[in-house]
Design a protein around this motif. Sequence first.
Motif, PDB file in Angstrom:
ATOM      1  N   ARG A   1       1.114  -1.177  -0.521  1.00 15.21           N
ATOM      2  CA  ARG A   1      -0.254   0.088  -0.124  1.00 15.21           C
ATOM      3  C   ARG A   1       0.690   1.467  -0.238  1.00 15.21           C
ATOM      4  O   ARG A   1       2.271   1.193   0.478  1.00 15.21           O
ATOM      5  N   LEU A   2       0.487   2.049  -0.054  1.00 19.23           N
ATOM      6  CA  LEU A   2       0.711   3.667  -0.602  1.00 19.23           C
ATOM      7  C   LEU A   2       0.935   4.699   1.238  1.00 19.23           C
ATOM      8  O   LEU A   2      -0.724   4.272   1.625  1.00 19.23           O
ATOM      9  N   THR A   3       2.159   5.043   1.537  1.00 20.46           N
ATOM     10  CA  THR A   3       1.335   6.237   2.592  1.00 20.46           C
ATOM     11  C   THR A   3       1.773   7.183   1.995  1.00 20.46           C
ATOM     12  O   THR A   3       3.006   7.790   1.428  1.00 20.46           O
ATOM     13  N   VAL A   4       0.553   7.911   2.330  1.00 23.50           N
ATOM     14  CA  VAL A   4       0.901   9.265   2.735  1.00 23.50           C
ATOM     15  C   VAL A   4       0.750   9.586   3.482  1.00 23.50           C
ATOM     16  O   VAL A   4       0.476   9.830   4.802  1.00 23.50           O
ATOM     17  N   PHE A   5       2.167  10.595   3.796  1.00 26.19           N
ATOM     18  CA  PHE A   5       2.772  10.804   4.626  1.00 26.19           C
ATOM     19  C   PHE A   5       2.483  12.835   5.600  1.00 26.19           C
ATOM     20  O   PHE A   5       2.469  13.385   4.949  1.00 26.19           O
ATOM     21  N   GLY A   6       1.161  12.285   6.229  1.00 26.30           N
ATOM     22  CA  GLY A   6       0.959  14.064   6.944  1.00 26.30           C
ATOM     23  C   GLY A   6      -1.002  13.596   5.845  1.00 26.30           C
ATOM     24  O   GLY A   6      -0.770  14.287   4.597  1.00 26.30           O
ATOM     25  N   ASN A   7      -1.837  14.321   6.621  1.00 25.18           N
ATOM     26  CA  ASN A   7      -3.006  15.188   5.692  1.00 25.18           C
ATOM     27  C   ASN A   7      -3.050  15.773   7.110  1.00 25.18           C
ATOM     28  O   ASN A   7      -4.484  16.493   6.576  1.00 25.18           O
ATOM     29  N   ASP A   8      -2.214  16.844   7.658  1.00 25.93           N
ATOM     30  CA  ASP A   8      -2.181  17.830   8.793  1.00 25.93           C
ATOM     31  C   ASP A   8      -1.084  19.229   8.329  1.00 25.93           C
ATOM     32  O   ASP A   8      -1.470  20.440   8.760  1.00 25.93           O
ATOM     33  N   TYR A   9      -1.434  19.269   6.493  1.00 27.46           N
ATOM     34  CA  TYR A   9      -0.345  20.664   6.483  1.00 27.46           C
ATOM     35  C   TYR A   9      -2.153  21.412   5.799  1.00 27.46           C
ATOM     36  O   TYR A   9      -3.195  21.297   5.441  1.00 27.46           O
ATOM     37  N   ALA A  10      -1.094  22.920   6.004  1.00 23.45           N
ATOM     38  CA  ALA A  10      -1.995  23.939   5.745  1.00 23.45           C
ATOM     39  C   ALA A  10      -2.355  24.321   4.286  1.00 23.45           C
ATOM     40  O   ALA A  10      -1.447  25.054   3.999  1.00 23.45           O
ATOM     41  N   THR A  11      -3.159  22.974   4.658  1.00 25.39           N
ATOM     42  CA  THR A  11      -3.150  22.941   2.222  1.00 25.39           C
ATOM     43  C   THR A  11      -4.913  22.433   2.453  1.00 25.39           C
ATOM     44  O   THR A  11      -5.529  22.328   3.764  1.00 25.39           O
ATOM     45  N   PRO A  12      -5.450  22.757   0.664  1.00 23.96           N
ATOM     46  CA  PRO A  12      -7.088  22.673   1.626  1.00 23.96           C
ATOM     47  C   PRO A  12      -7.072  21.516   1.752  1.00 23.96           C
ATOM     48  O   PRO A  12      -8.649  21.262   2.337  1.00 23.96           O
ATOM     49  N   ASP A  13      -6.527  20.036   1.240  1.00 20.19           N
ATOM     50  CA  ASP A  13      -6.736  18.813   1.886  1.00 20.19           C
ATOM     51  C   ASP A  13      -6.294  17.735   2.829  1.00 20.19           C
ATOM     52  O   ASP A  13      -6.257  17.412   3.602  1.00 20.19           O
ATOM     53  N   GLY A  14      -4.262  19.352   2.825  1.00 19.81           N
ATOM     54  CA  GLY A  14      -3.744  18.388   3.662  1.00 19.81           C
ATOM     55  C   GLY A  14      -2.545  17.314   3.854  1.00 19.81           C
ATOM     56  O   GLY A  14      -1.927  17.484   4.715  1.00 19.81           O
TER      57      GLY A  14
END
Length: 341
Positions: free
Chosen positions: A219-232
Amino acid sequence: MTLPNTPAILVTGGAGFIGSHTVVSLIEAGFRPVIVDDFSNSSPNVIQRLEQITGKAIAYYTLDCLDLQGLKTVFAQETISGVIHFAAHKAVGESVQQPLKYYRNNLDSLLNVLSLMQEYQVQDLVFSSSATVYGQPDNLPVDEQAPLKPAESPYGFTKQVGEQILRDACKVSALRSVLLRYFNPIGAHPSGLIGELPLGPPNNLVPYIIQTAAGLRERLTVFGNDYATPDGTCIRDYIHVVDLAQAHVQALKHLQKQTEASYCEAFNIGTGKGNSVLEVIQTFIQETNQGLPYTIGPRRAGDVTAVYASVQKAEKQLDWHAERSLAQALVDAWRWQCSLK
């Protein structure tokens, strides 16, 4: 038929991902590329694939650019009118673990090329640089006037030092150089015959996506979804490798038109817009109808929140612009991956 003494463009690292696509673009533009590659991060069968794509015999030398005498033989045998210098180690993580390997290879290879260019009176050099020279930029889109932040890896530092070496050399010689600062090259040649082939687990997003879709990775790991961007998720500027290859041809033509004895300019090569990690994933799923298992993980050390290019300078001065979409790049990358099965 091209005669052996026709002026050639030396392409160091010409069997690699970006180098091989640039060889195709050079031939399409009427140039005669000569490849130097030690195949440490590529395969000799790339040469045959390039000949299949272009219908041309391609001169190549199996050679490490650290081998000054071997490289000198190439300059002596070929009539070289310009150089595109790709040959370098490029894994950020490995550079942190083995800094001396990166400093010796990436800097000494450039110095060898420059010393022979001086000896054989070759003026024009296109240098493979990187957007990593900017670090986390203060403003977006980042333009060529942005300050170069302290490098976050020995790899990034070798690109900064390489640029400085060229600036210094241009001041005191007839050398003319273009520094191309790539953003995030992705995709593959539409023929499916050449593309990116990482050794071991990929460090970059798109190769990991296509290997996961092909079942080579769990599987692919997305490193973080809490950045200051529209989808994190982090935002990057993803450019099709064929567009990037064509930028090298335009840079070479630009150098050949310069009238002053020395010239050194940096150009951003990107699309001028950013896409988030989740946008790339969703576009891949939509365009290929492939399942793609992924999970959200913690942030990865060293990742900047967002970076994408201002490309106005390249568009105006090099008469170049990116033509291919993110969707097209992902479809081409997937075709390449499927050809490897």
